[in-house]
Write a protein that holds these residues in place. Structure first.
Motif, PDB file in Angstrom:
ATOM      1  N   ASN A 210       0.789  -1.027   0.040  1.00 51.60           N
ATOM      2  CA  ASN A 210      -0.015  -0.146   0.068  1.00 51.60           C
ATOM      3  C   ASN A 210       0.670   1.344  -0.128  1.00 51.60           C
ATOM      4  N   TYR A 211       1.894   1.188   0.855  1.00 50.26           N
ATOM      5  CA  TYR A 211       2.698   2.265   0.816  1.00 50.26           C
ATOM      6  C   TYR A 211       3.441   2.656  -0.678  1.00 50.26           C
TER       7      TYR A 211
ATOM      8  N   TYR B 193       0.699   3.676  -3.120  1.00 44.84           N
ATOM      9  CA  TYR B 193       0.419   5.152  -2.724  1.00 44.84           C
ATOM     10  C   TYR B 193       1.277   6.145  -3.361  1.00 44.84           C
ATOM     11  N   HIS B 194       2.570   5.926  -2.973  1.00 51.10           N
ATOM     12  CA  HIS B 194       3.550   6.770  -3.512  1.00 51.10           C
ATOM     13  C   HIS B 194       3.728   6.787  -4.944  1.00 51.10           C
TER      14      HIS B 194
ATOM     15  N   GLN C 181       1.159   6.239  -7.116  1.00 51.80           N
ATOM     16  CA  GLN C 181       0.039   6.816  -7.562  1.00 51.80           C
ATOM     17  C   GLN C 181       0.296   8.575  -7.301  1.00 51.80           C
ATOM     18  N   GLU C 182       0.887   8.950  -6.356  1.00 53.94           N
ATOM     19  CA  GLU C 182       1.384  10.398  -6.197  1.00 53.94           C
ATOM     20  C   GLU C 182       2.155  10.656  -7.125  1.00 53.94           C
TER      21      GLU C 182
END
Length: 53
Positions: free
Chosen positions: A4-5, A8-9, A11-12
């Motif tokens: 997930n980490y 998330y990064h 996607q960012e």
């Protein structure tokens, strides 16, 4: 948790990249419009100068 980490990064990162590309395209579009107006103005001024001669 790590997946997930990382996701998330990722996607960012892609969101920032897309925003940057969009801003770049906007900048180029504005430059192109200004350039087209400049050429039209030069052509008009040249035509007006030819009429006076």
């Amino acid at each position: 948790m790590a997946d997930n980490y990382v996701e998330y990064h990722w996607q960012e990162y892609n969101a920032r990249k897309a925003k940057k590309e969009l801003e770049h395209k906007k900048r180029l579009r504005r430059y192109l419009e200004a350039y087209k107006k400049k050429l039209a103005r030069q052509k008009r001024d040249q035509a007006a100068g030819d009429d006076q001669a």
